[in-house]
Design a protein around this motif. Structure first.
Motif, PDB file in Angstrom:
ATOM      1  N   CYS A 292       0.848  -1.196   0.000  1.00  0.00           N
ATOM      2  CA  CYS A 292       0.000   0.000   0.000  1.00  0.00           C
ATOM      3  C   CYS A 292       0.880   1.241   0.000  1.00  0.00           C
ATOM      4  CB  CYS A 292      -0.921  -0.031   1.213  1.00  0.00           C
ATOM      5  SG  CYS A 292      -1.924   1.454   1.420  1.00  0.00           S
ATOM      6  N   GLN A 293       0.520   2.240  -0.769  1.00  0.00           N
ATOM      7  CA  GLN A 293       1.319   3.451  -0.850  1.00  0.00           C
ATOM      8  C   GLN A 293       1.047   4.410   0.295  1.00  0.00           C
ATOM      9  OE1 GLN A 293       1.427   5.241  -4.733  1.00  0.00           O
ATOM     10  NE2 GLN A 293       1.112   3.293  -5.784  1.00  0.00           N
ATOM     11  N   ILE A 294       0.173   4.031   1.197  1.00  0.00           N
ATOM     12  CA  ILE A 294      -0.092   4.854   2.380  1.00  0.00           C
ATOM     13  C   ILE A 294       0.596   4.256   3.597  1.00  0.00           C
ATOM     14  CG2 ILE A 294      -1.879   5.701   3.934  1.00  0.00           C
ATOM     15  CD1 ILE A 294      -3.753   5.830   1.561  1.00  0.00           C
ATOM     16  N   CYS A 295       0.260   3.003   3.915  1.00  0.00           N
ATOM     17  CA  CYS A 295       0.804   2.374   5.122  1.00  0.00           C
ATOM     18  C   CYS A 295       2.056   1.549   4.844  1.00  0.00           C
ATOM     19  CB  CYS A 295      -0.258   1.489   5.756  1.00  0.00           C
ATOM     20  SG  CYS A 295      -0.755   0.074   4.730  1.00  0.00           S
ATOM     21  N   GLU A 296       2.367   1.291   3.568  1.00  0.00           N
ATOM     22  CA  GLU A 296       3.541   0.528   3.145  1.00  0.00           C
ATOM     23  C   GLU A 296       3.515  -0.906   3.680  1.00  0.00           C
ATOM     24  OE1 GLU A 296       6.989   2.713   4.229  1.00  0.00           O
ATOM     25  OE2 GLU A 296       6.657   4.321   2.767  1.00  0.00           O
ATOM     26  N   HIS A 297       2.334  -1.436   3.965  1.00  0.00           N
ATOM     27  CA  HIS A 297       2.155  -2.832   4.323  1.00  0.00           C
ATOM     28  C   HIS A 297       1.706  -3.614   3.097  1.00  0.00           C
ATOM     29  CE1 HIS A 297       1.293  -1.333   8.672  1.00  0.00           C
ATOM     30  NE2 HIS A 297       2.593  -1.531   8.478  1.00  0.00           N
ATOM     31  N   ILE A 298       1.659  -4.924   3.234  1.00  0.00           N
ATOM     32  CA  ILE A 298       1.143  -5.744   2.140  1.00  0.00           C
ATOM     33  C   ILE A 298      -0.334  -5.412   1.940  1.00  0.00           C
ATOM     34  CG2 ILE A 298       0.749  -8.101   1.361  1.00  0.00           C
ATOM     35  CD1 ILE A 298       3.095  -8.995   3.043  1.00  0.00           C
ATOM     36  N   LEU A 299      -0.718  -5.300   0.690  1.00  0.00           N
ATOM     37  CA  LEU A 299      -2.085  -4.873   0.369  1.00  0.00           C
ATOM     38  C   LEU A 299      -3.106  -5.817   0.995  1.00  0.00           C
ATOM     39  CD1 LEU A 299      -1.582  -3.923  -3.368  1.00  0.00           C
ATOM     40  CD2 LEU A 299      -2.270  -2.360  -1.549  1.00  0.00           C
ATOM     41  N   ALA A 300      -4.080  -5.242   1.676  1.00  0.00           N
ATOM     42  CA  ALA A 300      -5.186  -6.002   2.259  1.00  0.00           C
ATOM     43  C   ALA A 300      -6.478  -5.441   1.693  1.00  0.00           C
ATOM     44  CB  ALA A 300      -5.164  -5.898   3.784  1.00  0.00           C
ATOM     45  N   ASP A 301      -7.256  -6.288   1.023  1.00  0.00           N
ATOM     46  CA  ASP A 301      -8.469  -5.858   0.315  1.00  0.00           C
ATOM     47  C   ASP A 301      -8.138  -4.690  -0.612  1.00  0.00           C
ATOM     48  OD1 ASP A 301     -11.030  -5.681  -0.545  1.00  0.00           O
ATOM     49  OD2 ASP A 301     -11.834  -4.784   1.278  1.00  0.00           O
ATOM     50  N   PRO A 302      -7.268  -4.929  -1.601  1.00  0.00           N
ATOM     51  CA  PRO A 302      -6.775  -3.809  -2.415  1.00  0.00           C
ATOM     52  C   PRO A 302      -7.863  -3.203  -3.297  1.00  0.00           C
ATOM     53  CG  PRO A 302      -6.064  -5.899  -3.343  1.00  0.00           C
ATOM     54  CD  PRO A 302      -6.731  -6.222  -2.046  1.00  0.00           C
ATOM     55  N   VAL A 303      -7.761  -1.898  -3.510  1.00  0.00           N
ATOM     56  CA  VAL A 303      -8.637  -1.163  -4.424  1.00  0.00           C
ATOM     57  C   VAL A 303      -7.773  -0.279  -5.298  1.00  0.00           C
ATOM     58  CG1 VAL A 303     -10.699  -1.200  -2.969  1.00  0.00           C
ATOM     59  CG2 VAL A 303      -9.008   0.622  -2.675  1.00  0.00           C
ATOM     60  N   GLU A 304      -8.313   0.057  -6.450  1.00  0.00           N
ATOM     61  CA  GLU A 304      -7.575   0.844  -7.426  1.00  0.00           C
ATOM     62  C   GLU A 304      -8.335   2.124  -7.701  1.00  0.00           C
ATOM     63  OE1 GLU A 304      -5.222  -0.293 -11.494  1.00  0.00           O
ATOM     64  OE2 GLU A 304      -7.352  -0.767 -11.402  1.00  0.00           O
ATOM     65  N   LYS A 344      -7.875  -9.270 -12.019  1.00  0.00           N
ATOM     66  CA  LYS A 344      -7.852 -10.582 -11.379  1.00  0.00           C
ATOM     67  C   LYS A 344      -6.460 -11.196 -11.408  1.00  0.00           C
ATOM     68  CE  LYS A 344     -12.688 -11.757 -12.221  1.00  0.00           C
ATOM     69  NZ  LYS A 344     -13.626 -12.739 -12.840  1.00  0.00           N
ATOM     70  N   SER A 345      -5.694 -10.910 -12.449  1.00  0.00           N
ATOM     71  CA  SER A 345      -4.328 -11.449 -12.514  1.00  0.00           C
ATOM     72  C   SER A 345      -3.472 -10.883 -11.390  1.00  0.00           C
ATOM     73  CB  SER A 345      -3.716 -11.108 -13.874  1.00  0.00           C
ATOM     74  OG  SER A 345      -3.719  -9.716 -14.092  1.00  0.00           O
ATOM     75  N   PHE A 346      -3.651  -9.591 -11.089  1.00  0.00           N
ATOM     76  CA  PHE A 346      -2.899  -8.986  -9.988  1.00  0.00           C
ATOM     77  C   PHE A 346      -3.317  -9.603  -8.652  1.00  0.00           C
ATOM     78  CE2 PHE A 346      -2.606  -5.749  -6.644  1.00  0.00           C
ATOM     79  CZ  PHE A 346      -1.255  -5.456  -6.690  1.00  0.00           C
ATOM     80  N   LEU A 347      -4.601  -9.820  -8.465  1.00  0.00           N
ATOM     81  CA  LEU A 347      -5.084 -10.407  -7.216  1.00  0.00           C
ATOM     82  C   LEU A 347      -4.586 -11.835  -7.043  1.00  0.00           C
ATOM     83  CD1 LEU A 347      -8.763  -9.099  -7.145  1.00  0.00           C
ATOM     84  CD2 LEU A 347      -6.813  -8.244  -5.860  1.00  0.00           C
ATOM     85  N   SER A 348      -4.528 -12.590  -8.143  1.00  0.00           N
ATOM     86  CA  SER A 348      -4.031 -13.964  -8.042  1.00  0.00           C
ATOM     87  C   SER A 348      -2.556 -13.990  -7.655  1.00  0.00           C
ATOM     88  CB  SER A 348      -4.252 -14.691  -9.367  1.00  0.00           C
ATOM     89  OG  SER A 348      -3.513 -14.070 -10.407  1.00  0.00           O
ATOM     90  N   ILE A 349      -1.767 -13.061  -8.207  1.00  0.00           N
ATOM     91  CA  ILE A 349      -0.342 -12.977  -7.827  1.00  0.00           C
ATOM     92  C   ILE A 349      -0.219 -12.582  -6.364  1.00  0.00           C
ATOM     93  CG2 ILE A 349       1.798 -11.718  -8.246  1.00  0.00           C
ATOM     94  CD1 ILE A 349       0.974 -11.507 -11.171  1.00  0.00           C
ATOM     95  N   LEU A 350      -1.031 -11.617  -5.934  1.00  0.00           N
ATOM     96  CA  LEU A 350      -0.968 -11.161  -4.549  1.00  0.00           C
ATOM     97  C   LEU A 350      -1.331 -12.277  -3.577  1.00  0.00           C
ATOM     98  CD1 LEU A 350      -0.569  -8.708  -2.656  1.00  0.00           C
ATOM     99  CD2 LEU A 350      -3.017  -8.260  -2.912  1.00  0.00           C
ATOM    100  N   ASN A 351      -2.393 -13.021  -3.891  1.00  0.00           N
ATOM    101  CA  ASN A 351      -2.831 -14.096  -2.980  1.00  0.00           C
ATOM    102  C   ASN A 351      -1.861 -15.276  -2.961  1.00  0.00           C
ATOM    103  OD1 ASN A 351      -5.143 -12.700  -2.233  1.00  0.00           O
ATOM    104  ND2 ASN A 351      -6.322 -13.516  -3.942  1.00  0.00           N
TER     105      ASN A 351
END
Length: 1042
Positions: A292-304, A344-351
């Motif tokens: 995340c570009q705000i908290c710099e943690h791994i994205l949780a429930d990401p939105v664009e 969906k491709s980004f979400l699959s890589i993230l998960n």
């Protein structure tokens, strides 16, 4: 020593050493400076300073100096020379003009809107402020249906700047690509990272001596730098470097402080995973892309966002709420409604990323997708960083869970709501939950659903169902604007949403139109797509395969045949299940059901709009429709009837399948449009439909009977010669002479297969016969048959044809043609005029140009014969006419009734005797008319009716009267859906005609009619709370079972 200019200060009068090319200009400048500094008086200097402020020209403003940009710095420091009073005004004007010219030249390098220089754009893209928009913007505006065509209007709409009053000497005439991108982004949904560099738009001022454009160092002309003192330059360089380092340090501190502020706002350290927990040491750029570009943690429930930056949902929502509606990364406008899920491709890589478990004494590495499930095993551990969902799978949506899982997940919330309700609302949990739901809808601007919920909470009800409103709109032929006006008026008067808005009606339409219900064919249909969600398609889909290079000027719209049949069966679902229960059959029987379908096709004549100036151009139309006549099922080796159409000749059960603006006599166009439809029908004959009805998969077979054709269309589709042919009948091979000699005894011999064989003989001429011999062999077949029809009689057109013949007999009897057969044309016209006048006086029958069904029914009565007999002097002819009409009226119920064996058994038994007596009268009393000739429908009426009744059981039930009754519906629906494009107009007519025949909607209208017939009236003493008096009607409608 006083140095002054010559009386005529032209460039040629300057000293020679200035004009000499080999003498340095700097030496002369130094001499001049020494002389003027020694000799000049203080008062004179003040006077010249005053002249300078008034606009007197100096040497630095002269054209000769401005042409040398490298010497501009030195010229700025030298004092002004005296100017002769005679030429001071001229020098002043020339200097002002040159200043304005230079100012305008510099203005061309700046953007009119934002004020930035065009030099910052490497591509040097610029656009004129005044003029039409470019092609790309024009196409975008047309796509968005905007009427703006010029840049001034577009700039005024986006930036609120009026550039129409610009002056070229003050305002730039072009703007930059960045401003163009902002305007393009305003009307486009495509994201692009553009920003406006200023908080407000640029304000431009007229040119003055303190003009920022002309004297600003970073915007002025390039100048040569003089070599300065080395020691001074080193010291200055050290100072500048120090200032630069301080500035960079301050920017970094500001950037760091902004990040810290954002992290404090998000406050997600305890719920989001740190990037340090990644099991693999990924590159820095990859870690940045998944964090995340705000908290710099791994994205949780990401939105664009719309500017393509990715954040955690919680982080971005908190920042937008505190910091404002701007993207934290690029400051681009961003709103909570703009947030979307990434690809969906980004979400699959993230998960799929592997992370380390933060719990102590656990060294496992699990994927991010299974992290919550793994953490649920560490129930007492405090190092886990995500909330554990104990009620089911954490990634599954609440609405997709079972009821038990929903209760388990919301148990704590339910207890909190219950506690609040017991404390504040007296235990009314329902009101608290409804109020929460109402507030959530209002917060998301879903006011329509909120209004409906609020109406339910206040006990006012939610109004009529969308299907009821749709039935009202279709059956009252209301256009979209008329219905919307009624909807708004009722809502404004009553304060209630009784009628549903148009978008709710469109959702109700989808369920009733073909293409909604899934189905399957076993085996699959040949040459027919297996797709089931097929709505209205183009009727000319078979043109290229049927006709080569034929110019077709027509519009045709149709449903796919199998999809339309499925929709018709699902529309009758309740009737079919009710029929099974009435026959004591189990609901779970899956068939096979046998469905008998009647097909009808007929031309509608001229349907052109009779409005506007100029002659009305004929516009003919053809409609192909079908009717589900009956449905049977085999049970205990018997065919049990579960459905039978009660009114087979009503327009309410005749469903339109294809509409075309074409002439029915145009064989090529008719073939091209109907051939794909007939191919679908032929494919369905050998296959079974698998359709889920009542929750059970059932099997259906179809039997198609093409009986709803008049004689003209039967001859067209079966390849026979026209009605005036020698071969008089479409059922047998008799010629007109043979039919007149033997009026009664004929049998049906023609069939579709035989007509195809005869066409092959006609085409190939295998016996090498002459034209007459070949025509006699094929019995009038001259074209290829392309639609299979059942050899039968169309009852409606039979009545019309016979009535036209009686109308002719009445005219001939008035003129006593049996005495004088050689009457002139004028006398025959006089007989017709006398008959029309008398029928209008006695029977109220208005003369018509062409016989129709209503005129035929009124004409064929005993009263009409008595009225005609008043014009005939002979009593003998009176008796002949009365007997002829009496015999006809006895025979007519046999072919008009739906079931003659039940409705008129006596007439059916006496039909053979009555037909022979009728034929005897024609050959004796009316020999002058029927000697050697007979009309087509008289021949069919006398010769073929008993055989058809014996085979089919009925003639009237299989008539085309329902299709003919749909002609007036076509005109009304076309008027209701009048549009500029006839193509879309035909789609709307076909759609609304199909909805008009829906049995599901007819039940609502039947209930409405029953309510009216029961004596319900609107309360004339309606109160202000219910000004329309419809409260009681809604309660009655709610209590009725539609």
């Amino acid at each position: 020593m006083d140095v002054s200019l010559s009386p005529i200060p032209r460039p040629s009068s300057a000293p020679d050493e200035i004009q000499h090319p080999h003498i340095k200009f700097s030496e002369w400048k130094f001499k001049l400076f020494r002389v003027r500094s020694i000799e000049k008086a203080p008062e004179e200097a003040q006077k010249e300073k005053k002249d300078c402020s008034e606009g007197k020209p100096f040497l630095e403003q002269s054209p000769a100096v401005l042409d040398r940009p490298g010497d501009q710095n030195s010229v700025l420091n030298q004092p002004a020379l005296k100017v002769h009073p005679k030429f001071s005004k001229k020098f002043c004007d020339d200097g002002k003009a040159r200043d304005k010219a230079v100012h305008q030249a510099k203005l061309r390098h700046f953007c009119r809107i934002c004020g930035n220089s065009f030099k910052s754009d490497g591509h040097k893209r610029r656009y004129p402020v005044h003029g039409p928009v470019d092609a790309k913007t024009q196409s975008l505006l047309r796509k968005k249906e905007k009427r703006v065509t010029s840049w001034p209007d577009l700039i005024a709409r986006v930036f609120r700047i009026d550039v129409k009053a610009d002056v070229d000497s003050i305002h730039p005439t072009e703007f930059c690509h960045n401003c163009w991108s902002i305007m393009h982004r305003k009307f486009s949904s495509a994201p692009c990272e553009v920003y406006f560099p200023r908080n407000v738009t640029m304000e431009w001022q007229p040119h003055s001596l303190s003009c920022d454009i002309c004297h600003s160092a970073h915007r002025g002309l390039k100048r040569k730098r003089h070599q300065s003192n080395v020691q001074l330059s080193k010291k200055l360089k050290t100072v500048l470097n120090q200032v630069s380092r301080d500035r960079q340090r301050k920017r970094a501190q500001a950037r760091v402080s902004k990040k810290e502020v954002l992290k404090k706002i998000s406050n997600c350290n305890k719920i989001h995973l740190s990037t340090k927990l990644l099991a693999v040491d990924f590159p820095a750029y990859f870690v940045k892309s998944i964090s995340c570009q705000i908290c710099e943690h791994i994205l949780a429930d990401p939105v664009e966002t719309s500017c393509k930056h990715v954040f955690c949902r919680i982080c971005i929502l908190r920042c937008l709420k505190v910091m404002g509606s701007y993207c934290p990364s690029c400051q681009y406008p961003c709103f909570p409604t703009d947030l979307e899920s990434p690809a969906k491709s980004f979400l699959s890589i993230l998960n799929s990323l592997m992370v380390k478990c933060p719990a102590q004494e656990c060294n496992e590495e699990v994927s991010l997708e299974k992290y919550n499930h793994h953490v649920s095993s560490h129930k007492e551990s405090k190092e886990t960083l995500v909330h554990i969902n104990k009620g089911g799978r954490p990634r599954q949506h609440l609405l997709s869970l079972t009821r038990r899982a929903q209760k388990h997940r919301l148990r704590e919330l339910k207890m909190q709501v219950k506690a609040f309700a017991d404390k504040e609302e007296g235990g009314d949990v329902k009101s608290v939950c409804l109020t929460l739901f109402l507030l959530a809808l209002r917060a998301r601007n879903e006011h329509r659903q909120a209004d409906e919920l609020e109406a339910i909470m206040q006990g006012r009800g939610s109004g009529l169902q969308p299907a009821v409103c749709l039935a009202i709109r279709v059956n009252t032929f209301l256009s979209c604007s008329q219905y919307h006006k009624m909807y708004r008026t009722v809502k404004a008067i009553t304060g209630r949403q009784i009628f549903q808005p148009l978008h709710a009606l469109r959702n109700a339409e989808k369920v009733l139109l073909p293409g909604y219900h899934p189905f399957e064919w076993q085996p699959p249909l040949k040459n027919v797509s297996s797709s089931t969600n097929v709505g209205i398609i183009d009727g000319l889909s078979g043109l290229s395969s049927s006709v080569d290079d034929y110019p077709v000027d027509t519009i045709a719209k149709r449903f796919r045949y199998d999809s339309a049949l499925v929709s018709a069966l699902m529309d009758m679902e309740e009737d079919i299940l009710e029929g099974m229960r009435s026959q004591d059959l189990d609901d779970y029987l899956n068939g096979p059901f046998t469905v008998v379908v009647k097909e009808s096709c007929d031309g509608m004549g001229d349907v052109s709009e009779k409005h506007g100036s100029g002659p009305a151009v004929p516009e003919k139309a053809v409609r192909f429709s079908f009717t589900v006549m009956k449905i049977t099922i085999v049970h205990d080796s018997q065919n049990v009837k579960v459905f039978e159409e009660a009114k087979p000749n009503s327009e309410l059960c005749c469903k339109p399948l294809c509409l075309m603006l074409a002439d029915e006599s145009d064989h090529e166009t008719l073939t091209a449009i109907l051939s794909p439809l007939i191919a679908e029908r032929e494919a369905m004959k050998g296959s079974e439909l698998m359709l889920e009805m009542g929750g059970i998969l059932r099997t259906f077979k179809f039997i198609f009977r093409g009986t709803g054709y008049d004689e003209k269309l039967v001859r067209e589709v079966e390849g026979l010669e026209a009605s005036g042919s020698v071969y008089i009948c479409t059922l047998c091979d008799a010629t007109r002479l043979e039919a007149s000699q033997n009026l009664v005894f004929h049998s049906i011999t023609r069939s579709h297969a035989e007509n195809l064989e005869r066409y092959e003989v006609w085409r190939s001429n295998p016996y090498h016969e002459s034209v007459e011999e070949l025509r006699d062999r094929v019995k009038g077949v001259s074209a290829k048959p392309f639609i299979e029809t059942v050899p039968s009689i169309d009852a409606l057109h039979c009545d019309i044809g016979n009535a036209a013949e009686f109308y002719k007999i009445f005219q001939l009897e008035i003129g006593e043609v049996y005495k004088n057969p050689d009457a002139s044309k004028e006398e025959r016209k006089r007989w017709q005029a006398t008959l029309d006048k008398h029928l209008r006086k006695k029977m109220n029958l208005k003369p018509i140009m062409r016989m129709n069904g209503n005129f035929a029914r009124k004409l064929m009565t005993k009263e009409t014969v008595e009225a005609v007999c008043e014009l005939i002097p002979s009593e003998e002819r009176h008796e002949a006419l009365r007997e002829l009409m009496d015999l006809y009226l006895k025979m007519k119920p046999v072919w008009r009734s739906s079931c003659p064996a039940k409705e008129c058994p006596e007439s059916l038994c006496q039909y053979s005797f009555n037909s022979q007596r009728f034929a005897e009268l024609l050959s004796t009393k009316f020999k002058y008319r029927y000697e050697g000739k007979i009309t087509n429908y008289f021949h069919k009426t006398l010769a073929h009716v008993p055989e058809i009744i014996e085979r089919d059981g009925s003639i009237g039930a299989w008539a085309s009267e329902g299709n003919e009754s749909g002609n007036k519906l076509f005109r009304r629906f076309r008027k209701m859906n009048a549009r500029q494009s006839k193509c879309y107009e035909m789609e709307d007519v076909l759609k609304h005609h199909w909805l008009y025949t829906s049995k599901y909607l007819q039940k609502f209208m039947n209930a409405h009619n029953a309510l009216k017939n029961s004596g319900f009236t609107v309360n004339s003493k309606a109160t202000l709370g219910d000004p329309l008096g419809i409260e009681d009607s809604l309660e009655i409608q709610d209590s009725m079972e539609f």
